[in-house]
Design a protein around this motif. Structure first.
Motif, PDB file in Angstrom:
ATOM      1  N   SER A 168      45.748  57.353  45.997  1.00 29.78           N
ATOM      2  CA  SER A 168      46.708  57.313  44.905  1.00 29.78           C
ATOM      3  C   SER A 168      46.534  56.073  44.035  1.00 29.78           C
ATOM      4  CB  SER A 168      48.136  57.352  45.464  1.00 29.78           C
ATOM      5  OG  SER A 168      48.374  56.207  46.268  1.00 29.78           O
ATOM      6  N   ALA A 169      45.928  55.008  44.556  1.00 37.72           N
ATOM      7  CA  ALA A 169      45.746  53.771  43.797  1.00 37.72           C
ATOM      8  C   ALA A 169      44.277  53.627  43.402  1.00 37.72           C
ATOM      9  CB  ALA A 169      46.228  52.579  44.627  1.00 37.72           C
ATOM     10  N   PHE A 170      43.646  52.565  43.872  1.00 38.30           N
ATOM     11  CA  PHE A 170      42.246  52.282  43.557  1.00 38.30           C
ATOM     12  C   PHE A 170      41.460  52.220  44.863  1.00 38.30           C
ATOM     13  CE2 PHE A 170      44.890  50.430  40.256  1.00 38.30           C
ATOM     14  CZ  PHE A 170      44.311  50.959  39.116  1.00 38.30           C
ATOM     15  N   PRO A 171      40.879  53.320  45.280  1.00 36.87           N
ATOM     16  CA  PRO A 171      40.205  53.315  46.591  1.00 36.87           C
ATOM     17  C   PRO A 171      38.891  52.549  46.598  1.00 36.87           C
ATOM     18  CG  PRO A 171      39.916  55.443  45.507  1.00 36.87           C
ATOM     19  CD  PRO A 171      40.858  54.658  44.656  1.00 36.87           C
ATOM     20  N   ASN A 172      38.299  52.299  45.442  1.00 40.44           N
ATOM     21  CA  ASN A 172      37.003  51.623  45.387  1.00 40.44           C
ATOM     22  C   ASN A 172      37.135  50.349  44.570  1.00 40.44           C
ATOM     23  OD1 ASN A 172      36.262  54.878  44.885  1.00 40.44           O
ATOM     24  ND2 ASN A 172      35.341  53.890  46.656  1.00 40.44           N
ATOM     25  N   ARG A 173      36.400  49.318  45.010  1.00 36.74           N
ATOM     26  CA  ARG A 173      36.439  48.039  44.309  1.00 36.74           C
ATOM     27  C   ARG A 173      35.076  47.374  44.440  1.00 36.74           C
ATOM     28  NH1 ARG A 173      41.122  45.926  48.093  1.00 36.74           N
ATOM     29  NH2 ARG A 173      41.606  48.131  47.778  1.00 36.74           N
ATOM     30  N   LEU A 174      34.690  46.667  43.383  1.00 40.08           N
ATOM     31  CA  LEU A 174      33.400  45.976  43.356  1.00 40.08           C
ATOM     32  C   LEU A 174      33.559  44.641  42.632  1.00 40.08           C
ATOM     33  CD1 LEU A 174      30.925  48.862  42.399  1.00 40.08           C
ATOM     34  CD2 LEU A 174      31.240  47.834  44.652  1.00 40.08           C
ATOM     35  N   GLU A 175      32.676  43.687  42.942  1.00 44.73           N
ATOM     36  CA  GLU A 175      32.631  42.418  42.226  1.00 44.73           C
ATOM     37  C   GLU A 175      32.108  42.653  40.811  1.00 44.73           C
ATOM     38  OE1 GLU A 175      33.705  39.581  43.405  1.00 44.73           O
ATOM     39  OE2 GLU A 175      34.113  40.241  45.479  1.00 44.73           O
ATOM     40  N   LEU A 202      32.828  30.303  35.126  1.00 47.62           N
ATOM     41  CA  LEU A 202      32.341  31.406  34.306  1.00 47.62           C
ATOM     42  C   LEU A 202      32.917  32.720  34.819  1.00 47.62           C
ATOM     43  CD1 LEU A 202      28.584  30.373  33.973  1.00 47.62           C
ATOM     44  CD2 LEU A 202      30.439  29.976  32.332  1.00 47.62           C
ATOM     45  N   THR A 203      33.183  33.628  33.915  1.00 43.29           N
ATOM     46  CA  THR A 203      33.711  34.937  34.291  1.00 43.29           C
ATOM     47  C   THR A 203      32.991  36.015  33.493  1.00 43.29           C
ATOM     48  OG1 THR A 203      35.680  36.313  34.395  1.00 43.29           O
ATOM     49  CG2 THR A 203      35.532  34.812  32.541  1.00 43.29           C
ATOM     50  N   TYR A 204      32.924  37.204  34.103  1.00 45.24           N
ATOM     51  CA  TYR A 204      32.272  38.357  33.478  1.00 45.24           C
ATOM     52  C   TYR A 204      33.274  39.464  33.164  1.00 45.24           C
ATOM     53  CZ  TYR A 204      27.808  36.337  34.942  1.00 45.24           C
ATOM     54  OH  TYR A 204      26.726  35.529  35.112  1.00 45.24           O
ATOM     55  N   GLN A 205      34.575  39.152  33.208  1.00 47.94           N
ATOM     56  CA  GLN A 205      35.580  40.188  33.019  1.00 47.94           C
ATOM     57  C   GLN A 205      35.492  40.867  31.652  1.00 47.94           C
ATOM     58  OE1 GLN A 205      39.571  38.775  33.502  1.00 47.94           O
ATOM     59  NE2 GLN A 205      40.513  40.775  33.187  1.00 47.94           N
ATOM     60  N   PRO A 206      35.352  40.136  30.527  1.00 47.31           N
ATOM     61  CA  PRO A 206      35.249  40.829  29.230  1.00 47.31           C
ATOM     62  C   PRO A 206      34.017  41.724  29.137  1.00 47.31           C
ATOM     63  CG  PRO A 206      35.810  38.516  28.922  1.00 47.31           C
ATOM     64  CD  PRO A 206      35.440  38.664  30.355  1.00 47.31           C
ATOM     65  N   GLU A 207      32.886  41.234  29.688  1.00 45.00           N
ATOM     66  CA  GLU A 207      31.677  42.039  29.636  1.00 45.00           C
ATOM     67  C   GLU A 207      31.824  43.318  30.460  1.00 45.00           C
ATOM     68  OE1 GLU A 207      29.082  41.376  27.757  1.00 45.00           O
ATOM     69  OE2 GLU A 207      30.077  39.572  26.980  1.00 45.00           O
ATOM     70  N   VAL A 208      32.477  43.205  31.628  1.00 45.68           N
ATOM     71  CA  VAL A 208      32.691  44.385  32.469  1.00 45.68           C
ATOM     72  C   VAL A 208      33.598  45.384  31.764  1.00 45.68           C
ATOM     73  CG1 VAL A 208      33.709  45.200  34.629  1.00 45.68           C
ATOM     74  CG2 VAL A 208      32.251  43.185  34.627  1.00 45.68           C
ATOM     75  N   ILE A 213      34.412  50.528  29.338  1.00 49.71           N
ATOM     76  CA  ILE A 213      35.127  51.311  28.317  1.00 49.71           C
ATOM     77  C   ILE A 213      34.194  52.342  27.698  1.00 49.71           C
ATOM     78  CG2 ILE A 213      36.138  51.140  26.005  1.00 49.71           C
ATOM     79  CD1 ILE A 213      37.493  48.552  26.936  1.00 49.71           C
ATOM     80  N   ASP A 214      32.934  51.951  27.502  1.00 54.98           N
ATOM     81  CA  ASP A 214      31.967  52.894  26.944  1.00 54.98           C
ATOM     82  C   ASP A 214      31.536  53.941  27.971  1.00 54.98           C
ATOM     83  OD1 ASP A 214      32.088  51.549  24.567  1.00 54.98           O
ATOM     84  OD2 ASP A 214      30.367  50.243  25.025  1.00 54.98           O
ATOM     85  N   LEU A 215      31.468  53.529  29.228  1.00 55.31           N
ATOM     86  CA  LEU A 215      30.991  54.460  30.259  1.00 55.31           C
ATOM     87  C   LEU A 215      32.103  55.344  30.803  1.00 55.31           C
ATOM     88  CD1 LEU A 215      28.583  52.133  32.289  1.00 55.31           C
ATOM     89  CD2 LEU A 215      27.998  53.766  30.481  1.00 55.31           C
ATOM     90  N   PHE A 231      39.805  52.653  35.400  1.00 53.01           N
ATOM     91  CA  PHE A 231      39.440  51.402  36.077  1.00 53.01           C
ATOM     92  C   PHE A 231      40.377  50.298  35.592  1.00 53.01           C
ATOM     93  CE2 PHE A 231      37.375  51.075  32.061  1.00 53.01           C
ATOM     94  CZ  PHE A 231      37.379  49.713  31.745  1.00 53.01           C
ATOM     95  N   VAL A 232      40.414  49.207  36.357  1.00 52.22           N
ATOM     96  CA  VAL A 232      41.151  48.000  35.993  1.00 52.22           C
ATOM     97  C   VAL A 232      40.286  46.815  36.368  1.00 52.22           C
ATOM     98  CG1 VAL A 232      43.177  46.582  36.434  1.00 52.22           C
ATOM     99  CG2 VAL A 232      43.412  49.060  36.261  1.00 52.22           C
ATOM    100  N   ALA A 233      40.060  45.905  35.440  1.00 49.20           N
ATOM    101  CA  ALA A 233      39.220  44.729  35.674  1.00 49.20           C
ATOM    102  C   ALA A 233      40.109  43.541  36.004  1.00 49.20           C
ATOM    103  CB  ALA A 233      38.365  44.424  34.436  1.00 49.20           C
ATOM    104  N   GLY A 234      39.961  43.027  37.211  1.00 52.10           N
ATOM    105  CA  GLY A 234      40.707  41.850  37.615  1.00 52.10           C
ATOM    106  C   GLY A 234      39.956  40.574  37.288  1.00 52.10           C
ATOM    107  N   LYS A 235      40.342  39.505  37.955  1.00 53.62           N
ATOM    108  CA  LYS A 235      39.678  38.227  37.702  1.00 53.62           C
ATOM    109  C   LYS A 235      38.260  38.212  38.272  1.00 53.62           C
ATOM    110  CE  LYS A 235      43.839  35.346  37.451  1.00 53.62           C
ATOM    111  NZ  LYS A 235      44.538  34.153  38.016  1.00 53.62           N
ATOM    112  N   THR A 236      38.134  38.686  39.503  1.00 51.95           N
ATOM    113  CA  THR A 236      36.818  38.628  40.152  1.00 51.95           C
ATOM    114  C   THR A 236      36.290  40.006  40.536  1.00 51.95           C
ATOM    115  OG1 THR A 236      37.864  38.335  42.322  1.00 51.95           O
ATOM    116  CG2 THR A 236      37.261  36.347  41.074  1.00 51.95           C
ATOM    117  N   ARG A 237      37.166  41.018  40.540  1.00 47.29           N
ATOM    118  CA  ARG A 237      36.750  42.346  40.974  1.00 47.29           C
ATOM    119  C   ARG A 237      37.203  43.390  39.968  1.00 47.29           C
ATOM    120  NH1 ARG A 237      38.223  42.524  47.452  1.00 47.29           N
ATOM    121  NH2 ARG A 237      36.873  40.780  48.084  1.00 47.29           N
ATOM    122  N   THR A 238      36.532  44.539  40.076  1.00 47.50           N
ATOM    123  CA  THR A 238      36.876  45.695  39.260  1.00 47.50           C
ATOM    124  C   THR A 238      37.350  46.804  40.190  1.00 47.50           C
ATOM    125  OG1 THR A 238      35.199  45.094  37.644  1.00 47.50           O
ATOM    126  CG2 THR A 238      36.054  47.340  37.559  1.00 47.50           C
TER     127      THR A 238
END
Length: 648
Positions: A168-175, A202-208, A213-215, A231-238
């Motif tokens: 029901s939430a987010f079963p998968n997560r990745l860095e 350094l952070t990659y959140q905007p790039e992710v 968004i395109d994919l 999807f939801v992009a957090g500070k260190t994980r997606t």
């Protein structure tokens, strides 16, 4: 345990050779030399025998090590020092600040304790996962799955609730870095850049976010409003919703397949061009060699032609010389041998002709003798057959006479008041040597009284006279045959006895004619009944044939209907499997999925469908992990496990 010159692969081979006939031991072609499998109650378990021999080798006692250290042999002394040094170092490392003896540190128990400590250390440094054991059935039988009990265990253990919450939430997560590394290739021209997060990092959140968004575009609802973001992009994980990561993985596989196709096309083009250049160079070399070979072959042909002409010339000269020699001093010898050959051939032909003439002459002499003996044998056989048939008929007449006397006596006593009686007399033909078929003649005695027992009527007297004449004729024939063949004397004596019996039988045969007539009537009636029954049987057989033809046609129709039913059943099976797979993939309500699976199993049990067939036609769930035990899961139970195994 100690295995001299042993290794891990040798230990595995020893296990296979000793337990080769066991059904529990598993040997797969994909196993390595140090791998083997064992079928436990819960399923198959694959074992790795790496360092098995070294780990289970007992240590050398300290006193033996000290004794080898004091040995005068340099090699034994060096080995003893190395063993003692290695054991002391290992004992100091495992003591953990505590002093212990060398013997205690080098035992199997000390090794087990050290290994257990290393295991607990690794467990503390890693993130552990707990495996919940589920009992498939309460009977403790293999290959039996009780769905209700399994679902209850999963529900009581909280697995169903955990899966529901996870889905029901987010079963998968990745860095973020892993997302960029795995899926940046899906967007052409995308180059990720790290951005300062304002905290010195350094952070990659905007790039992710820009990439995903395109994919993964946000879906729209039926009313035109935007739905939940995949999807939801957090500070260190997606964090990905259910199905989003699988979609990206599928797109990544497709992209890699496209890139692989392009790379393969380039490599194949390069290989083809290289192969063409090699073939061109090889063709030039082959042409050069072929031209050289053709020139050499033309030269050899010309040389062979010259040699052939020279040989032909020498043969002509040799033939002329041979002809001259024959004419001079070999002609006489040749003529002599030729004449001898002609004379020998003439002698052989004359000899063969004389042998044929002798054979024809002997045949002409022996044929009349053979024909005469053959005719005599045929006559003897005919006579013997006639005598046998006459003897058989006399015996039958004797038996009938006795029966007729009994029946006549009974009939005379019962029919004393009867005035008219019909008597049928059978006469034999006097001109035949053996008695033929009797011809009935009726004579009605209206006024004559019934014959008394022991007296003969006129017909009986005539029959007796004819029987006497026939016996005289038979006696004459017997005397003639005695003179012709001495070997039939015994048969003639037997024939005399039969004739005497026939004379005695004919003396009282008159009274049995009425009984015989009645017997003939009864036989006629019986024959009529038999013919009627035969007609009935023929009709019944005809009906049976028709019934058999109808049964065959009915069987063919049933067979066709059965085939059609089986095909419809298979189509129904495929449709149900497709429905089950679609429900597993798209339905979010776990209880609804459980109810549908239970209803499907009840339908399969009611229809008598085997679980193996259902497992064969069913396709595994999309999210099922590829484990060795998943290949053995059949039917609804396998799909149920795959459904709950794909969430985490």
């Amino acid at each position: 345990c100690i295995r001299p010159k042993g290794s891990d692969s040798a230990f595995v081979n020893k296990v296979y050779s000793v337990n080769g006939d066991s059904d529990v031991l598993v040997k797969d072609n994909f196993f390595r030399d140090y791998q083997f499998g064992i079928k436990h109650y819960a399923g198959q378990v694959d074992y790795d025998a790496t360092n098995f021999v070294s780990k289970n080798t007992d240590a050398l006692p300290v006193d033996l090590a000290e004794c080898s250290k004091k040995c005068t042999n340099d090699l034994v002394k060096a080995l003893g020092e190395s063993k003692v040094a290695g054991k002391s170092a290992k004992a100091n490392a495992s003591a953990r600040g505590r002093k212990s003896g060398g013997l205690a540190a080098n035992t199997v128990w000390s090794k087990f304790r050290n290994q257990l400590g290393d295991l607990m250390k690794n467990i503390g440094e890693t993130r552990t996962r707990y495996i919940r054991c589920i009992k498939p059935n309460t009977q403790k039988k293999p290959k039996v799955m009780e769905h209700l009990s399994t679902v209850d265990q999963l529900r009581c253990a909280g697995v169903v609730a955990a899966v529901t919450i996870s889905r029901s939430a987010f079963p998968n997560r990745l860095e973020h870095e892993e997302v960029l590394n795995r899926f940046s290739a899906l967007l052409r021209g995308f180059k990720p850049e790290a951005i300062d997060n304002g905290e010195g990092g350094l952070t990659y959140q905007p790039e992710v976010s820009r990439l995903l968004i395109d994919l993964l575009p946000t879906p729209t609802n039926d009313d035109g409003s935007l739905g939940k973001a995949p999807f939801v992009a957090g500070k260190t994980r997606t964090y990905f919703r259910a199905g989003s990561l699988e979609h990206l993985e599928n797109e990544r596989v497709k992209a890699f397949g496209m890139y692989a196709t392009v790379i393969q096309a380039q490599i194949r083009g390069y290989q083809s061009r290289s192969m063409y250049a090699e073939w061109k160079l090889s063709s030039i070399k082959v042409q050069a060699r072929f031209r050289a070979h053709a020139a050499q072959r033309r030269y050899n042909n010309a040389r062979l032609a010259c040699i052939t002409l020279q040989c032909w010339r020498r043969q002509v000269e040799a033939r002329a010389e041979l002809k001259k020699l024959r004419e001079n001093y070999r002609a006489t010898m040749i003529q002599t041998h030729w004449r001898m050959a002609v004379a020998t051939a003439s002698l052989k032909r004359s000899r063969e002709a004389s042998i044929k003439i002798q054979a024809q002459m002997r045949g002409a002499i022996q044929r009349p003798i053979y024909r005469k003996e053959l005719a005599e044998a045929i006559e003897e056989a005919k006579l013997e057959n006639q005598l046998k048939s006459l003897q058989r008929k006399l015996e039958e007449a004797e038996a009938k006479r006795i029966d007729a006397e009994k029946k006549a006596a009974e009939a005379a006593s019962e029919s004393a008041s009867t005035k008219e009686k019909e008597v049928i007399v059978y006469r034999d033909r006097p001109q035949e040597a053996a008695p033929a078929a009797p011809e009935p003649a009726k004579a009605v005695e209206a006024e004559a009284p019934p014959p008394q027992p022991g007296q003969l009527t006129e017909q009986q007297q005539i029959l007796m006279d004819e029987s006497g004449k026939m016996l005289e004729y038979l006696r004459k024939e017997v005397f003639k045959l005695r003179g012709q063949n001495a070997q039939l004397r015994a048969d003639f004596d037997l024939l005399k006895e039969n004739n005497q019996r026939l004379m005695d039988a004919n003396a009282s045969a008159g009274a049995s004619f009425a009984a015989l007539n009645q017997h003939a009537k009864q036989l006629n009636k019986t024959n009529t009944k038999l013919m009627t029954e035969l007609d009935k049987y023929k009709k019944a057989a005809h009906k049976l044939n028709l019934a058999q033809v109808e049964a065959k046609e009915e069987l063919q129709m049933k067979n066709a209907s059965y085939v059609a039913e089986v095909q419809s059943r298979l189509q129904y099976q495929k449709a149900m499997n497709g429905i089950i797979n679609m429900v597993q993939e798209r339905c979010r309500d776990v209880r609804l999925v459980e109810d549908i699976l239970a209803l499907y199993d009840d339908c399969e049990a009611a229809a008598g469908v085997d679980g193996e067939m259902a497992g064969h036609h069913a396709s595994p769930a999309r999210h099922a992990p590829s484990t060795p035990d998943s290949a053995t899961n059949k039917g609804t139970a396998g799909r149920f496990k795959s459904f709950f195994g794909g969430g985490y």
